[in-house]
Scaffold this motif. Sequence first.
Motif, PDB file in Angstrom:
ATOM      1  N   THR A  39       6.959  -3.058  15.168  1.00 14.16           N
ATOM      2  CA  THR A  39       6.566  -3.261  13.768  1.00 14.16           C
ATOM      3  C   THR A  39       5.485  -2.240  13.413  1.00 14.16           C
ATOM      4  O   THR A  39       4.558  -2.010  14.180  1.00 14.16           O
ATOM      5  N   LYS A  40       5.656  -1.633  12.242  1.00 11.53           N
ATOM      6  CA  LYS A  40       4.680  -0.634  11.818  1.00 11.53           C
ATOM      7  C   LYS A  40       3.603  -1.248  10.939  1.00 11.53           C
ATOM      8  O   LYS A  40       3.896  -2.017  10.030  1.00 11.53           O
ATOM      9  N   TYR A  81      -0.308  -0.306   8.888  1.00 11.20           N
ATOM     10  CA  TYR A  81      -1.295   0.722   8.546  1.00 11.20           C
ATOM     11  C   TYR A  81      -2.467   0.570   9.516  1.00 11.20           C
ATOM     12  O   TYR A  81      -2.984  -0.518   9.708  1.00 11.20           O
ATOM     13  N   MET A 124       0.680   5.106   9.233  1.00  6.62           N
ATOM     14  CA  MET A 124       1.438   3.924   9.594  1.00  6.62           C
ATOM     15  C   MET A 124       1.906   4.128  11.034  1.00  6.62           C
ATOM     16  O   MET A 124       2.404   5.192  11.383  1.00  6.62           O
ATOM     17  N   ARG A 145      -5.464   1.684   9.318  1.00  6.62           N
ATOM     18  CA  ARG A 145      -6.725   1.434   8.600  1.00  6.62           C
ATOM     19  C   ARG A 145      -7.941   1.881   9.419  1.00  6.62           C
ATOM     20  O   ARG A 145      -7.870   2.870  10.130  1.00  6.62           O
ATOM     21  N   GLU A 160       2.198  -4.055   3.516  1.00  5.44           N
ATOM     22  CA  GLU A 160       1.093  -4.073   4.479  1.00  5.44           C
ATOM     23  C   GLU A 160       0.833  -5.483   5.013  1.00  5.44           C
ATOM     24  O   GLU A 160       0.510  -5.653   6.184  1.00  5.44           O
ATOM     25  N   SER A 161       0.971  -6.481   4.166  1.00  3.44           N
ATOM     26  CA  SER A 161       0.760  -7.867   4.594  1.00  3.44           C
ATOM     27  C   SER A 161       1.731  -8.768   3.838  1.00  3.44           C
ATOM     28  O   SER A 161       2.233  -8.392   2.778  1.00  3.44           O
ATOM     29  N   ALA A 213      -9.010  -3.033   8.072  1.00  2.00           N
ATOM     30  CA  ALA A 213      -8.742  -3.935   6.945  1.00  2.00           C
ATOM     31  C   ALA A 213      -7.358  -4.558   7.067  1.00  2.00           C
ATOM     32  O   ALA A 213      -6.509  -4.080   7.813  1.00  2.00           O
ATOM     33  N   GLU A 214      -7.134  -5.649   6.326  1.00  2.00           N
ATOM     34  CA  GLU A 214      -5.859  -6.369   6.313  1.00  2.00           C
ATOM     35  C   GLU A 214      -5.479  -6.926   7.685  1.00  2.00           C
ATOM     36  O   GLU A 214      -4.318  -6.890   8.103  1.00  2.00           O
ATOM     37  N   CYS A 216     -15.983   9.222  -0.187  1.00  2.00           N
ATOM     38  CA  CYS A 216     -15.546   7.855   0.156  1.00  2.00           C
ATOM     39  C   CYS A 216     -15.673   6.890  -1.016  1.00  2.00           C
ATOM     40  O   CYS A 216     -15.055   5.831  -1.020  1.00  2.00           O
ATOM     41  N   ARG A 222       0.894  -1.158   0.000  1.00  4.58           N
ATOM     42  CA  ARG A 222       0.000   0.000   0.000  1.00  4.58           C
ATOM     43  C   ARG A 222       0.929   1.203   0.000  1.00  4.58           C
ATOM     44  O   ARG A 222       1.784   1.316   0.887  1.00  4.58           O
ATOM     45  N   ASP A 223       0.794   2.049  -1.010  1.00  4.37           N
ATOM     46  CA  ASP A 223       1.714   3.184  -1.145  1.00  4.37           C
ATOM     47  C   ASP A 223       3.173   2.751  -1.020  1.00  4.37           C
ATOM     48  O   ASP A 223       3.959   3.383  -0.315  1.00  4.37           O
ATOM     49  N   VAL A 246      -3.929   1.806  -5.304  1.00  7.69           N
ATOM     50  CA  VAL A 246      -3.232   2.170  -4.065  1.00  7.69           C
ATOM     51  C   VAL A 246      -2.189   1.139  -3.645  1.00  7.69           C
ATOM     52  O   VAL A 246      -1.376   1.386  -2.761  1.00  7.69           O
ATOM     53  N   ASP A 274     -10.077   6.321   0.328  1.00  8.32           N
ATOM     54  CA  ASP A 274      -9.346   7.428  -0.299  1.00  8.32           C
ATOM     55  C   ASP A 274      -8.720   8.446   0.666  1.00  8.32           C
ATOM     56  O   ASP A 274      -7.894   9.252   0.243  1.00  8.32           O
ATOM     57  N   ASN A 289      -8.718   1.578  -4.378  1.00  7.54           N
ATOM     58  CA  ASN A 289      -9.611   2.100  -3.347  1.00  7.54           C
ATOM     59  C   ASN A 289     -11.025   2.214  -3.928  1.00  7.54           C
ATOM     60  O   ASN A 289     -11.260   1.844  -5.085  1.00  7.54           O
ATOM     61  N   ASN A 290     -11.947   2.713  -3.123  1.00  7.83           N
ATOM     62  CA  ASN A 290     -13.344   2.767  -3.575  1.00  7.83           C
ATOM     63  C   ASN A 290     -13.564   3.765  -4.712  1.00  7.83           C
ATOM     64  O   ASN A 290     -14.619   3.789  -5.321  1.00  7.83           O
ATOM     65  N   LEU A 291     -12.568   4.606  -4.969  1.00  8.94           N
ATOM     66  CA  LEU A 291     -12.674   5.534  -6.095  1.00  8.94           C
ATOM     67  C   LEU A 291     -12.023   4.942  -7.338  1.00  8.94           C
ATOM     68  O   LEU A 291     -11.791   5.622  -8.321  1.00  8.94           O
ATOM     69  N   ILE A 336       6.700  -6.444   7.560  1.00  8.07           N
ATOM     70  CA  ILE A 336       5.552  -5.553   7.465  1.00  8.07           C
ATOM     71  C   ILE A 336       5.993  -4.152   7.881  1.00  8.07           C
ATOM     72  O   ILE A 336       6.770  -3.995   8.822  1.00  8.07           O
ATOM     73  N   GLY A 337       5.520  -3.133   7.151  1.00  7.66           N
ATOM     74  CA  GLY A 337       5.807  -1.757   7.533  1.00  7.66           C
ATOM     75  C   GLY A 337       7.071  -1.173   6.936  1.00  7.66           C
ATOM     76  O   GLY A 337       7.387  -0.018   7.199  1.00  7.66           O
ATOM     77  N   ILE A 397       4.349   8.350   8.707  1.00  8.53           N
ATOM     78  CA  ILE A 397       4.186   7.928   7.311  1.00  8.53           C
ATOM     79  C   ILE A 397       2.695   7.734   7.044  1.00  8.53           C
ATOM     80  O   ILE A 397       1.987   7.148   7.860  1.00  8.53           O
ATOM     81  N   THR A 398       2.230   8.249   5.921  1.00  5.51           N
ATOM     82  CA  THR A 398       0.818   8.034   5.594  1.00  5.51           C
ATOM     83  C   THR A 398       0.672   7.282   4.276  1.00  5.51           C
ATOM     84  O   THR A 398       1.558   7.308   3.430  1.00  5.51           O
ATOM     85  N   GLY A 399      -0.438   6.599   4.153  1.00  8.32           N
ATOM     86  CA  GLY A 399      -0.784   5.914   2.906  1.00  8.32           C
ATOM     87  C   GLY A 399      -2.229   6.259   2.582  1.00  8.32           C
ATOM     88  O   GLY A 399      -2.844   7.067   3.280  1.00  8.32           O
ATOM     89  N   ILE A 400      -2.769   5.647   1.530  1.00  8.58           N
ATOM     90  CA  ILE A 400      -4.161   5.934   1.152  1.00  8.58           C
ATOM     91  C   ILE A 400      -5.037   4.758   1.553  1.00  8.58           C
ATOM     92  O   ILE A 400      -4.752   3.612   1.225  1.00  8.58           O
ATOM     93  N   ASP A 401      -6.094   5.047   2.260  1.00  5.15           N
ATOM     94  CA  ASP A 401      -7.009   4.001   2.710  1.00  5.15           C
ATOM     95  C   ASP A 401      -7.972   3.612   1.586  1.00  5.15           C
ATOM     96  O   ASP A 401      -8.029   4.291   0.561  1.00  5.15           O
ATOM     97  N   GLY A 402      -8.724   2.548   1.812  1.00  5.77           N
ATOM     98  CA  GLY A 402      -9.676   2.081   0.807  1.00  5.77           C
ATOM     99  C   GLY A 402     -10.710   3.129   0.441  1.00  5.77           C
ATOM    100  O   GLY A 402     -11.240   3.137  -0.660  1.00  5.77           O
TER     101      GLY A 402
END
Lengths: 348, 356
Positions: free
Chosen positions: B39-40, B42, B192, B44, A14-15, B257-258, B104, A9-10, A323, B187, A317-319, A342-343, B180-185
């Motif tokens: 451990t980092k 997201y 993190m 979510r 993430e997993s 999520a995840e 959203c 993710r970005d 991502v 938007d 994503n939903n849009l 992870i991370g 640190i930031t990311g984009i969620d589902g």
Amino acid sequence: MEPLAVVTRDSYVESIHYGYICVVNTSGQVLYNLGDYNTKIFLRSSAKPLQAIPLIKSGAAQEFNFSKKEIAIACASHSGQKVHRETVEKILIKLGLNESNLHCGIMTPYNDEEHKRLIASGISPSPFHCSCSGKHSAMLALAKFRGYNIDDYESIENPLQQEVLKTVAEFTDEDADSIPTGIDGCGAPIYLMSMNKIALSYARLIMHMHNQNSPYHHACKTIFNSMTQFPEMVAGENEFCTVLMQATGDKLIGKVGSEAVYCLGIKEGSLGICIKIADGNERAIYPIVVHTLKELGILSNNEFNSLEQWYNPVIKNNLNEEVGEILPAFSLNLKSQKLLSIGVKYQQ
Amino acid sequence: MDPLAILTRINRVESIHKGYICVTDSQKKIIYSIGDPNTKVYFRSSAKPIQAVAIVNSGAMEKFGITLQELAIICSSHSGEDFHREAVDSILKKVGLSEENLGCGVANPYNQDMINQLIKKGERPSQLYNCCSGKHAGMLALCRYYDFPVAGYNEPDHPVQQLILKTFAELLECETDEIITGIDGCDVPTIMITLHHASYLYSLLAHGSNGTGKYKDAFGIVQKAMVSYPRMINGDKEFCTDLITHSGGKVIGKVGAEGIYCVAVPEKRLGICIKISDGNERGVYPVTMHILNQLGILGDEAMEKLKIWAYPPVKNHKGRIIGYTVPVFDINKSSSTFRIGDKFEFGSGNQWNLWQ
């Protein structure tokens, strides 16, 4: 187990999906291996091409005039499309049986359109929709041919299942009595076997197909040709097994199993491959299978390109904006894996 | 990474879920952990109650007359039922906006009856069905409160997202540019965060208005909203809702999520963060139930009502139970080795024995 795929993710991990890969030749020699190949897994639906062998070898397929399309559905985890249901029904009609003789149970079809059609029209799914109904109808054919009891055909005690188990044992070089069995989602027996032995069974399926003097030649050749010539029967429209075999012509057979098992038989070099994602999540299977084939040099550029959406599935994503991705994160040739966590930022 | 849960089939291990757990008190002290707590991950949707703290702290609730029930939907990943959509719609009306202002996106509701209803009618879901629509309505309320532009509120550099990020930074005593930031589902930015920090933030939610610092009252109000309106947090037959309801508010849980799950335990002032490393939510329920059980937080009655989540059965197409998702860690012992294909015995002393 080894890390086989990451979900980003970005561009951060993430997993992570861990798992096992084993590639063998026809003599059972392990050519490539990630994770302990002695790990025993339930073969699940990846057993279907093997389970179809006695149907043909016994003469039952000939007796009931099975077409290649019908053999293909015997090897399938189909998505419940109309063509699948009709093909299964046709087999049953030839046997003088009907839907009520199928003991696979009822499940929601995994073809999205058919699923929606059922909901919209308020119709309940039938046993024909069950992804294993083809295998079950083939088992009924063998039971009828041999004169076995069809009321408990899915029971491990039924001589039919013993005959199937013996074939599986022979192909995996195991003693039938020593294979632990379990029950699959559809009620039929499944087998717990090590990764390398499972891979061997697929290599042998290819070997017998090549060897005209083998008593299994006709059965294995029929199964290989049925699956590669009717790939749409093996899974369904836009499903991985189907797309993979459509893309690769007659180079290989591939068959998924629940809890993220995947098996392949490769025509050239007679290779057998077994893959298991430890956490059982099928989303990691596709990129890992395509990457394995790529690393083994089995895919042409065109074939690889046509599988790209399965190689790096995009996470949106939903849009509908991209991502992240699911990415294979292993090399068959490397003994030491990349350090993955992870991370952390993922470097390809 | 340690095995947290296994999937069994006829007493054999078929699949394994590894992962991390961190339990932290409101002094930031780690009480218990599995795997590296630094451990980092997201954050979510588990971030939602904390994102709501920024909204409550602003005074937007009072200004627009947003109720506790509506605050609960701001903290939610709802399943799209009628009362969820109505609550979101009500917030939007109160701030002078409507469904079109939501950023959203459209997503299928995860309540099966709702999906079936939409399919039967041949309708596409509106944005209200998106499980994050409540959070988005809350962010819009915050925009209106500060007169920030509504357009572009999803963007990381929009003042509303910067305000929320600043809240996280203040709570974690760090600078915003360290996060640190990311984009969620849905938007908007997702941050993190280490498992240690995520569990610490939930310990603040657990401590509520009895805590310290400028956000304590906001934490208290968010806690009250989530405990008072559990149906809003998830929906009928969903895990967060069942957990808060059947524990009688002793436990506030929020999924992400995840394979993320966070829990606040008010009476012990503890926060918990769980991450299933492969991201599969099916591992989350038994692992959450098991850690709560091992920490002695849930009584027998609550455990009985929640057992479907504690040891979820695996069924075949005929409905016959052929396996379970079983938690396999023990906070008092080092982790056992589990291998796929191994026999798994349901020992007499084990909780899961009751299923056999």
